[in-house]
Design a protein around this motif. Structure first.
Motif, PDB file in Angstrom:
ATOM      1  N   GLY A 177       0.785  -1.217   0.000  1.00 40.83           N
ATOM      2  CA  GLY A 177       0.000   0.000   0.000  1.00 40.83           C
ATOM      3  C   GLY A 177       0.816   1.265   0.000  1.00 40.83           C
ATOM      4  N   ASP A 178       2.102   1.172   0.354  1.00 43.05           N
ATOM      5  CA  ASP A 178       2.957   2.351   0.393  1.00 43.05           C
ATOM      6  C   ASP A 178       3.448   2.724  -1.005  1.00 43.05           C
ATOM      7  OD1 ASP A 178       2.676   2.463   3.114  1.00 43.05           O
ATOM      8  OD2 ASP A 178       4.648   1.614   3.577  1.00 43.05           O
ATOM      9  N   LEU A 179       4.032   3.907  -1.093  1.00 39.33           N
ATOM     10  CA  LEU A 179       4.657   4.361  -2.335  1.00 39.33           C
ATOM     11  C   LEU A 179       6.079   3.823  -2.382  1.00 39.33           C
ATOM     12  CD1 LEU A 179       4.134   6.252  -4.815  1.00 39.33           C
ATOM     13  CD2 LEU A 179       5.371   8.020  -3.523  1.00 39.33           C
ATOM     14  N   PRO A 180       6.396   2.961  -3.345  1.00 40.12           N
ATOM     15  CA  PRO A 180       7.727   2.333  -3.373  1.00 40.12           C
ATOM     16  C   PRO A 180       8.837   3.343  -3.646  1.00 40.12           C
ATOM     17  CG  PRO A 180       6.154   1.116  -4.736  1.00 40.12           C
ATOM     18  CD  PRO A 180       5.518   2.431  -4.400  1.00 40.12           C
ATOM     19  N   ARG A 181      10.046   2.892  -3.433  1.00 39.57           N
ATOM     20  CA  ARG A 181      11.212   3.715  -3.736  1.00 39.57           C
ATOM     21  C   ARG A 181      11.293   3.952  -5.242  1.00 39.57           C
ATOM     22  NH1 ARG A 181      15.522   0.815   0.449  1.00 39.57           N
ATOM     23  NH2 ARG A 181      13.908   0.156   1.912  1.00 39.57           N
ATOM     24  N   GLY A 182      11.833   5.111  -5.583  1.00 36.76           N
ATOM     25  CA  GLY A 182      11.904   5.474  -6.993  1.00 36.76           C
ATOM     26  C   GLY A 182      10.810   6.431  -7.418  1.00 36.76           C
ATOM     27  N   TYR A 183       9.823   6.650  -6.518  1.00 35.90           N
ATOM     28  CA  TYR A 183       8.782   7.648  -6.766  1.00 35.90           C
ATOM     29  C   TYR A 183       8.953   8.790  -5.772  1.00 35.90           C
ATOM     30  CZ  TYR A 183       6.359   3.907  -9.320  1.00 35.90           C
ATOM     31  OH  TYR A 183       6.025   2.909 -10.197  1.00 35.90           O
ATOM     32  N   ALA A 184       8.619   9.997  -6.202  1.00 28.99           N
ATOM     33  CA  ALA A 184       8.537  11.123  -5.280  1.00 28.99           C
ATOM     34  C   ALA A 184       7.079  11.317  -4.902  1.00 28.99           C
ATOM     35  CB  ALA A 184       9.079  12.388  -5.927  1.00 28.99           C
ATOM     36  N   PRO A 185       6.751  11.474  -3.608  1.00 26.51           N
ATOM     37  CA  PRO A 185       5.367  11.786  -3.255  1.00 26.51           C
ATOM     38  C   PRO A 185       4.908  13.029  -4.003  1.00 26.51           C
ATOM     39  CG  PRO A 185       6.645  11.289  -1.295  1.00 26.51           C
ATOM     40  CD  PRO A 185       7.632  11.393  -2.421  1.00 26.51           C
ATOM     41  N   MET A 186       3.750  12.953  -4.626  1.00 29.33           N
ATOM     42  CA  MET A 186       3.281  14.086  -5.423  1.00 29.33           C
ATOM     43  C   MET A 186       3.045  15.300  -4.527  1.00 29.33           C
ATOM     44  SD  MET A 186       0.667  12.614  -8.319  1.00 29.33           S
ATOM     45  CE  MET A 186      -0.642  12.235  -7.149  1.00 29.33           C
ATOM     46  N   PRO A 187       3.360  16.496  -5.008  1.00 32.13           N
ATOM     47  CA  PRO A 187       3.055  17.704  -4.244  1.00 32.13           C
ATOM     48  C   PRO A 187       1.547  17.887  -4.110  1.00 32.13           C
ATOM     49  CG  PRO A 187       3.809  18.263  -6.440  1.00 32.13           C
ATOM     50  CD  PRO A 187       4.027  16.793  -6.290  1.00 32.13           C
ATOM     51  N   GLN A 188       1.161  18.681  -3.126  1.00 32.73           N
ATOM     52  CA  GLN A 188      -0.249  18.818  -2.786  1.00 32.73           C
ATOM     53  C   GLN A 188      -1.140  19.233  -3.961  1.00 32.73           C
ATOM     54  OE1 GLN A 188      -1.489  17.835   0.057  1.00 32.73           O
ATOM     55  NE2 GLN A 188      -3.568  18.297  -0.619  1.00 32.73           N
ATOM     56  N   PRO A 189      -0.719  20.173  -4.825  1.00 27.64           N
ATOM     57  CA  PRO A 189      -1.606  20.529  -5.944  1.00 27.64           C
ATOM     58  C   PRO A 189      -1.930  19.346  -6.855  1.00 27.64           C
ATOM     59  CG  PRO A 189       0.059  22.207  -5.631  1.00 27.64           C
ATOM     60  CD  PRO A 189       0.444  21.072  -4.749  1.00 27.64           C
ATOM     61  N   LEU A 190      -0.977  18.465  -7.086  1.00 27.60           N
ATOM     62  CA  LEU A 190      -1.260  17.310  -7.937  1.00 27.60           C
ATOM     63  C   LEU A 190      -2.207  16.345  -7.234  1.00 27.60           C
ATOM     64  CD1 LEU A 190       2.180  16.503  -9.614  1.00 27.60           C
ATOM     65  CD2 LEU A 190       0.383  18.070 -10.327  1.00 27.60           C
ATOM     66  N   ARG A 191      -2.040  16.172  -5.938  1.00 28.39           N
ATOM     67  CA  ARG A 191      -2.965  15.293  -5.205  1.00 28.39           C
ATOM     68  C   ARG A 191      -4.370  15.876  -5.212  1.00 28.39           C
ATOM     69  NH1 ARG A 191       0.511  13.844   0.235  1.00 28.39           N
ATOM     70  NH2 ARG A 191       2.553  14.128  -0.705  1.00 28.39           N
ATOM     71  N   ALA A 192      -4.454  17.186  -4.993  1.00 35.59           N
ATOM     72  CA  ALA A 192      -5.771  17.821  -5.001  1.00 35.59           C
ATOM     73  C   ALA A 192      -6.443  17.657  -6.356  1.00 35.59           C
ATOM     74  CB  ALA A 192      -5.626  19.302  -4.644  1.00 35.59           C
ATOM     75  N   GLU A 193      -5.663  17.755  -7.427  1.00 35.12           N
ATOM     76  CA  GLU A 193      -6.230  17.568  -8.761  1.00 35.12           C
ATOM     77  C   GLU A 193      -6.764  16.149  -8.937  1.00 35.12           C
ATOM     78  OE1 GLU A 193      -4.859  17.739 -13.460  1.00 35.12           O
ATOM     79  OE2 GLU A 193      -3.845  18.963 -11.959  1.00 35.12           O
ATOM     80  N   ALA A 194      -6.002  15.173  -8.451  1.00 35.01           N
ATOM     81  CA  ALA A 194      -6.457  13.784  -8.556  1.00 35.01           C
ATOM     82  C   ALA A 194      -7.741  13.568  -7.760  1.00 35.01           C
ATOM     83  CB  ALA A 194      -5.362  12.838  -8.074  1.00 35.01           C
ATOM     84  N   LEU A 195      -7.848  14.190  -6.595  1.00 36.11           N
ATOM     85  CA  LEU A 195      -9.055  14.047  -5.781  1.00 36.11           C
ATOM     86  C   LEU A 195     -10.257  14.692  -6.459  1.00 36.11           C
ATOM     87  CD1 LEU A 195      -7.556  14.731  -2.244  1.00 36.11           C
ATOM     88  CD2 LEU A 195      -8.328  12.532  -3.156  1.00 36.11           C
ATOM     89  N   ARG A 196     -10.042  15.838  -7.097  1.00 35.42           N
ATOM     90  CA  ARG A 196     -11.152  16.463  -7.828  1.00 35.42           C
ATOM     91  C   ARG A 196     -11.593  15.589  -8.993  1.00 35.42           C
ATOM     92  NH1 ARG A 196      -8.044  21.131  -6.719  1.00 35.42           N
ATOM     93  NH2 ARG A 196      -7.094  21.140  -8.788  1.00 35.42           N
ATOM     94  N   THR A 197     -10.632  14.969  -9.658  1.00 36.82           N
ATOM     95  CA  THR A 197     -10.998  14.067 -10.751  1.00 36.82           C
ATOM     96  C   THR A 197     -11.787  12.875 -10.222  1.00 36.82           C
ATOM     97  OG1 THR A 197      -9.031  14.684 -12.014  1.00 36.82           O
ATOM     98  CG2 THR A 197     -10.090  12.624 -12.601  1.00 36.82           C
ATOM     99  N   ALA A 198     -11.372  12.345  -9.075  1.00 35.13           N
ATOM    100  CA  ALA A 198     -12.092  11.211  -8.481  1.00 35.13           C
ATOM    101  C   ALA A 198     -13.540  11.586  -8.188  1.00 35.13           C
ATOM    102  CB  ALA A 198     -11.380  10.755  -7.208  1.00 35.13           C
ATOM    103  N   THR A 199     -13.743  12.766  -7.611  1.00 34.60           N
ATOM    104  CA  THR A 199     -15.107  13.219  -7.311  1.00 34.60           C
ATOM    105  C   THR A 199     -15.907  13.406  -8.596  1.00 34.60           C
ATOM    106  OG1 THR A 199     -14.372  14.293  -5.285  1.00 34.60           O
ATOM    107  CG2 THR A 199     -16.456  15.046  -6.213  1.00 34.60           C
ATOM    108  N   ALA A 200     -15.278  14.021  -9.585  1.00 35.27           N
ATOM    109  CA  ALA A 200     -15.972  14.223 -10.853  1.00 35.27           C
ATOM    110  C   ALA A 200     -16.345  12.903 -11.502  1.00 35.27           C
ATOM    111  CB  ALA A 200     -15.093  15.047 -11.789  1.00 35.27           C
ATOM    112  N   LEU A 201     -15.451  11.937 -11.396  1.00 36.91           N
ATOM    113  CA  LEU A 201     -15.712  10.637 -11.998  1.00 36.91           C
ATOM    114  C   LEU A 201     -16.858   9.923 -11.286  1.00 36.91           C
ATOM    115  CD1 LEU A 201     -14.592   8.773 -14.225  1.00 36.91           C
ATOM    116  CD2 LEU A 201     -13.075   7.773 -12.509  1.00 36.91           C
ATOM    117  N   ALA A 202     -16.833   9.946  -9.952  1.00 36.55           N
ATOM    118  CA  ALA A 202     -17.881   9.261  -9.193  1.00 36.55           C
ATOM    119  C   ALA A 202     -19.239   9.923  -9.372  1.00 36.55           C
ATOM    120  CB  ALA A 202     -17.500   9.220  -7.714  1.00 36.55           C
ATOM    121  N   ASP A 203     -19.255  11.271  -9.503  1.00 36.12           N
ATOM    122  CA  ASP A 203     -20.524  12.007  -9.570  1.00 36.12           C
ATOM    123  C   ASP A 203     -21.018  12.250 -10.981  1.00 36.12           C
ATOM    124  OD1 ASP A 203     -20.393  12.108  -6.861  1.00 36.12           O
ATOM    125  OD2 ASP A 203     -19.788  14.209  -6.729  1.00 36.12           O
TER     126      ASP A 203
END
Length: 918
Positions: A726-752
Motif C-alpha cells: 500500500g505504500d509508495l515504493p522507492r523510486g517515486y517522489a510523493p506528489m506535491p499537494q496541488p497534484l494530489r488535489a487535482e487527482a481528488l477532484r478528478t475522483a469526485t468528478a468521476l464518481a458524480d
C-alpha cells in the motif's frame, strides 16, 4: 449613545470576533488532515523501522566482522544491500579469489539448530553452487569454493571438510544435496541442476573485502515467482484471517585465510578454499531472517475486478497499492501496455482506466474520442540510466587506483550527446566486426568494412571517448573488455513508450546533440552512425532519422560471420550484439546481475539453432548500462547516472530534483507535461508525471465509483513512502499537494458524473451537466478551474481527506447541482504552468491556511457586526457563553475590563474637547 460606549463596544466586538475566528480556525485545522505531516527525519526513521535494517556479528575467527542487511521486512523481488566492516582484505592468486572473501545465498526452512544463538536454515535448503561448468579459464573460483562439492572427513577441522556427505565414495568426494520447498531433492549434478542455474541463481560467490576491511554487495532477493524452489513470499493465511508471505533466510558465509588442512595457506599461487555449505564452513554462517510481502495480492475469492492497463512507470506503485485495495472489496488488475497501445484501447473501447503520460489523440495519426476524458495525476517518477560498473585499473594506473580493483563505481555524469552516441550505435565496436585490427610488417592498423569507415575513426567505446573522460576523469585509469556487451551498449526495451519519447526530447533539446545527429563531428572528430542521421542526404536509407520517436530502434543493418565460425551461413546482426529486453524492469534486473545479453555463443542443439548469451559477466569485471525507470533501478539497487539538464547542471533522479521539474510542468491538452527543454535549476530532465485516464460516458456507475476509489487512494495513502503493501515504493517522489488535489477532484468528478439528458427530455430534477458526445463541459473541470493551474488560485480551496471524497462546495456536484465534468483535450490552456507555490522540499498543504483564514473571518465578522442590525445594533455582552444540553454552558469569551486609558479616551467632537479647526 455616547462615543465612549460605542468605542468600547467596538473593541469588545473586535476581541470577541477574533477569539471566535481563532476557535473556528482550530476546528478547521482539526477537520483538514495534514498529508505527510511527519518531518523528513521522522519519515526517514519510520521508513528505516519498517524496512527492518539489521546488523549482525560474525563468530570465531570472524568475530570482529559486522554485517548489515539494508532491508529484511516487506520484501518483494528486489535487491538489498549487504555491507560489512572489520574484515581482512581479500587476497588473490592470479585472478582467483584466494583468502578472506564473503559468500551470500538465499535459503528456506526452519532453524536447523546448528549454530546456537543464531537461528538459521539447513545447508541443504540453500540456493548455492550454480557456478559455470564451462569456460572457467577466467573464472575466479576453484571448483570447490563456488560449488556444493565437499570432501568427507569423520572429524572435520578444515575448510571444505564435511562430516556427512562423501562418506564411502572414492577419495571421500561428495556433494551437499539441495532440497526444494516441494520436497524435490537433487543429490548429484548440483552445479548444473534443473531447478536453478548460473543464469538464474542469486548467489554471490565472491564478495570483495577492501584494504580498509569493508565490503558491499547488492543481493537480489527472489520470491517464489523467480525461485519456486525456495517458495519465499508464498501467501500463508493465519487463523485470524491475516495473510503473510512465507519467510526465508539470507545466509552469509565468510571465507578466511586457512587452507583445507586448517593451516594458513602455504602456496599462494592456488586457491584451496572449500565450499561454504561444507560442515566446517557452515559453522561460521550468519543467518538473517527475511520477511516477504505475500506474492500475488491475496484478495478474497469472488471479489469483482476492475481492469487497469498502461504505462510501466506505474507498475511498482500499482503492485503495492493492489494488495491494500483488497480491503475495498474490489480487485484492481493491472497489465503493462505500451502507452500508445493503451491510449488506442481506451479511445476505441473506453471500458477501463489506463495510465499514460500524454493525452488521447495527441500522437500523429490519432484523434481524441468524441466524449470527455478525465485525467488525474497518480505518480511522479523518472526515466534513468542505471549501471553496474566495477573498476578494472589499467596496468600503468597509480597504486591508489590499482587498490580499487573490483570495487563499484557509484557515480557517472552523462551529457545528452554521450547518451545519443550509445543509442545510435556510433562507437567503433558497436557494429562488432565491422572494424578489424590487422598487423603487417610489425605495424598495426584498423581496416573497416565497406560503408563503415566512420566506425574506424570513432573511439571503440565509451571509455576511450575523450568527452566521457572529460566528465568522468577517474576512467582515464580504468579499462574494460572491448566487446558489444560493455561500453558500446545501452540496454533498451522493445516497444513504444512515452518514457522513450521523453528521452529523445531531452536529446533533441540539446544543441550539441542535434548537431551531432545532423552529421557534425564532436570536438575530437567522432561522427554519428549515418543510419541514425537526421540528414537524409547523409543517411544511407535516404530518409532522415525521425526526431519525434517513442522507441529505441536498431537501425544499422550490419551483419557478419564471426571470426573462426565453422558455419559460413551463420550470421550475427545488431540485435545479436545489442538485444532488446522485454521491458524496463527486465533491463534493470539484467544490469543488476551483469547478465551480458550479447549473444556470442552458438547453440547448434537448440530448436532452431541460435545464438545465445553466455550469462553474467565475471565478478570484478562487470560493466553494463541500461535505460530503465527510477522505481526499477531503486528496486534492484542500481546506481544511476547524473544527467545534464537544460540549465547545464548534472542532476540525479532524487525526490528534490523530481519535484523541482514537476513544479515547472505545463498543461497540454488537459495533461501535465514536464519539458526537458525547460531550464529548471536543480531539476531532473527525465521527470515524468503519470496520469490515470478514463472516459466516464463509457463506464457504468459502479465502475466509476471503483476507479474513483483507486484515484483517492493513489492521491492519499498511496503517496506515503515505504516498503509495506500500500505504500509508495522507492523510486517515486510523493506528489506535491496541488497534484494530489487535482487527482481528488478528478475522483469526485468521476464518481458524480451523470450523462447529459437527451434532447427534448426533461431530465432529472435540478440543473445537470454532462459529457455527451457534443455536450459542452459545464461546471468545474477536472484538475482545477478552467484556465487555472492545478492547486493554484483558480483551482479551488484546501484539499479534503485524501482517502475519502472531498467535501463539495455548492454547485460543484451532487443532487440538484451541476456535476463536475472531466476536461477533454483542449479544455485547458496549452501551456498553463503548475502552481508556482509547489516547494520541492516542503509540498504545500491546506492546513497552513486554516489559522490565518479563520482569524480573518473573525475580524471581518467583528467589523461587520455594527452594520448587521441597522442603525441600532445589538450590543455584544460579556461574558459570552454558549448553552449546552442539560442546562450547562461553556464560556467562550470572559468578561474583560477595559483599561483606564481606553475608558478615558475622548474622540473628536466629544464635549470637553475643542473640535478641530478648519
Amino acid at each position: 449613545m455616547t462615543r465612549d460606549r460605542a468605542l468600547r463596544r467596538l473593541a469588545v466586538r473586535l476581541l470577541a470576533g477574533g477569539c471566535a475566528g481563532a476557535l473556528a480556525s482550530a476546528l478547521l485545522a482539526l477537520a483538514v488532515p495534514a498529508v505527510h505531516a511527519a518531518t523528513p527525519s521522522a519519515a526517514a526513521s519510520s521508513a528505516a523501522a519498517s524496512s527492518g535494517a539489521t546488523t549482525v556479528s560474525g563468530r570465531g575467527e570472524f568475530k570482529e566482522m559486522r554485517f548489515t542487511v539494508s532491508q529484511t521486512r516487506n520484501l518483494s523481488s528486489q535487491a538489498v544491500t549487504v555491507s560489512w566492516t572489520g574484515g581482512t582484505p581479500t587476497t588473490y592468486a592470479g585472478s582467483q579469489f584466494n583468502t578472506d572473501f564473503v559468500q551470500i545465498m538465499q535459503c528456506w526452512g526452519d532453524d536447523d539448530r546448528s549454530v546456537p544463538g543464531n537461528p538459521g536454515p539447513p545447508r541443504t535448503q540453500c540456493q548455492f553452487g550454480a557456478s559455470p561448468t564451462t569456460s572457467r579459464g577466467s573464472w575466479p573460483g576453484n571448483g570447490y569454493d563456488d560449488t556444493r562439492s565437499v570432501t568427507y572427513s569423520a572429524d572435520p577441522s578444515s575448510y571444505g571438510m564435511d562430516d556427512r556427505y562423501g562418506a564411502g565414495r572414492p577419495f571421500g568426494q561428495g556433494e551437499v544435496p539441495f532440497r526444494a520447498v516441494d520436497g524435490t531433492t537433487i543429490t548429484t549434478g548440483t552445479q548444473n541442476n534443473p531447478l536453478f542455474s548460473y543464469n538464474t541463481t542469486n548467489e554471490i560467490d565472491f564478495g570483495h573485502t577492501g584494504a580498509d576491511g569493508t565490503g558491499r554487495e547488492f543481493f537480489e532477493v527472489q520470491t517464489r515467482n523467480e525461485a519456486p524452489q525456495l517458495g519465499c513470499g508464498t501467501p500463508v493465511r493465519h487463523p485470524d484471517g491475516t495473510v503473510t508471505g512465507r519467510p526465508c533466510w539470507l545466509v552469509i558465509v565468510p571465507q578466511g585465510h586457512l587452507d583445507l588442512d586448517g593451516q594458513p595457506y602455504a602456496d599462494r599461487t592456488q586457491v584451496n578454499a572449500g565450499s561454504p555449505v561444507s560442515s566446517t564452513n557452515w559453522r561460521n554462517r550468519i543467518a538473517v531472517r527475511l520477511d516477504f510481502n505475500p506474492v500475488g495480492a491475496a484478495c478474497a475469492l469472488g471479489a469483482k475486478e476492475r481492469d487497469t492497463t498502461g504505462s510501466e512507470l506505474v507498475s511498482d506503485a500499482m503492485s503495492s497499492w493492489q494488495s491494500k485495495l483488497c480491503d475495498t472489496g474490489t480487485v484492481y488488475g493491472y497489465t503493462t501496455l505500451g502507452d500508445a497501445d493503451a491510449r488506442s484501447r481506451l479511445a476505441e473501447k473506453g471500458d477501463s482506466l489506463v495510465f499514460t503520460s500524454r493525452a488521447l489523440g495527441t500522437a500523429t495519426g490519432t484523434s481524441p474520442p468524441p466524449d470527455k476524458v478525465a485525467y488525474a495525476p497518480v505518480a511522479l517518477t523518472g526515466l534513468v540510466i542505471g549501471f553496474t560498473i566495477e573498476r578494472q585499473p589499467r596496468s600503468d594506473a597509480p597504486p591508489a587506483v590499482r587498490g580499487t580493483a573490483g570495487t563499484r563505481v557509484d557515480s557517472l555524469d552523462l551529457t545528452p550527446r554521450l547518451v545519443a552516441k550509445l543509442l545510435t550505435e556510433s562507437y567503433g565496436n558497436s557494429p562488432w566486426g565491422a572494424v578489424r585490427t590487422t598487423t603487417s610488417g610489425g605495424t598495426s592498423g584498423r581496416v573497416a568494412a565497406k560503408g563503415y569507415a566512420w566506425a574506424a575513426g570513432n573511439p571503440p567505446g565509451l571509455l576511450s571517448d575523450p568527452e566521457f573522460i572529460r566528465y568522468n576523469p577517474e576512467f582515464a585509469h580504468l579499462t574494460v573488455a572491448e566487446n558489444p556487451s560493455t561500453d558500446t551498449d545501452l540496454v533498451t526495451a522493445l516497444g513504444h513508450t512515452d518514457a522513450a519519447r521523453q528521452l529523445w526530447r531531452w536529446l533533441f533539446a540539446d544543441r550539441q546533440t542535434r548537431q551531432f545527429l545532423k552529421g557534425q563531428p564532436d570536438e575530437w572528430g567522432m561522427r554519428v552512425n549515418p543510419y541514425f542521421s537526421v540528414d537524409p542526404d547523409l543517411n544511407p536509407t535516404g530518409t532522415a532519422f525521425a526526431d519525434d520517436r517513442d522507441d529505441f530502434p536498431k537501425s544499422d543493418p550490419w551483419k557478419t560471420i564471426p571470426p573462426g565460425s565453422s558455419d559460413a551461413t551463420v550470421e550475427q546482426s545488431m540485435t545479436d550484439f545489442h538485444p532488446y529486453v522485454d521491458d524496463l524492469h527486465s533491463g534493470a534486473l539484467h544490469t543488476r546481475r551483469a547478465d551480458q545479453l550479447w549473444k556470442s555463443n552458438w547453440d547448434p542443439l537448440a530448436s532452431p539453432p541460435a545464438w545465445k548469451s553466455p550469462g553474467p559477466q565475471t565478478v570484478g569485471r562487470r560493466f553494463m548500462l541500461t535505460v530503465t525507470d527510477a522505481a526499477s533501478a531503486a528496486r534492484f539497487g542500481l546506481q544511476t547516472a547524473r544527467l545534464r539538464n537544460a540549465a547545464g547542471e548534472f542532476t540525479a533522479p532524487a525526490r528534490a530534483t523530481l519535484l523541482a521539474s514537476a513544479a515547472k510542468a505545463v498543461r497540454q491538452d488537459g495533461v501535465l507535461h514536464t519539458d526537458p527543454a525547460t531550464k529548471v535549476p536543480g531539476g531532473y530532465p527525465l521527470t515524468l508525471i503519470v496520469q490515470a485516464a478514463a472516459r466516464p460516458a463509457e463506464l457504468d456507475a459502479a465502475a466509476r465509483r471503483d476507479y474513483a476509489a483507486l484515484l483517492r487512494y493513489a492521491a492519499g495513502a498511496g503517496q506515503r513512502p515505504g516498503d509495506a503493501p500500500g505504500d509508495l515504493p522507492r523510486g517515486y517522489a510523493p506528489m506535491p499537494q496541488p497534484l494530489r488535489a487535482e487527482a481528488l477532484r478528478t475522483a469526485t468528478a468521476l464518481a458524480d458524473w451523470r450523462p447529459a439528458p437527451s434532447p427534448g427530455s426533461a431530465g432529472p430534477t435540478g440543473p445537470t451537466s454532462g459529457t455527451g458526445p457534443t455536450g459542452p463541459a459545464v461546471g468545474t473541470t477536472v484538475g482545477g478551474s478552467t484556465g487555472g493551474a492545478p492547486g493554484g488560485e483558480a483551482g479551488g480551496g484546501p484539499a479534503a481527506d485524501p482517502t475519502s471524497p472531498p467535501t463539495r462546495a455548492p454547485g460543484s456536484g451532487g443532487p440538484g447541482s451541476p456535476s463536475p465534468v472531466p476536461p477533454t483535450a483542449g479544455s485547458a490552456p496549452a501551456a498553463a504552468p503548475v502552481a508556482a507555490g509547489i516547494s520541492p522540499a516542503d509540498p504545500g498543504g491546506a492546513l497552513r491556511y486554516a489559522v490565518p483564514i479563520g482569524a480573518a473571518v473573525g475580524l471581518l465578522a467583528a467589523l461587520a457586526a455594527p452594520l448587521a442590525g441597522g442603525a441600532r445594533p445589538t450590543a455584544v455582552r460579556l461574558p459570552l457563553r454558549v448553552a449546552l444540553p442539560g442546562g450547562r454552558s461553556v464560556t467562550l469569551v470572559p468578561r474583560i475590563p477595559l483599561p483606564t486609558w481606553l475608558r478615558r479616551l475622548r474622540l473628536p467632537g466629544r464635549p470637553g474637547r475643542r473640535p478641530p479647526t478648519a
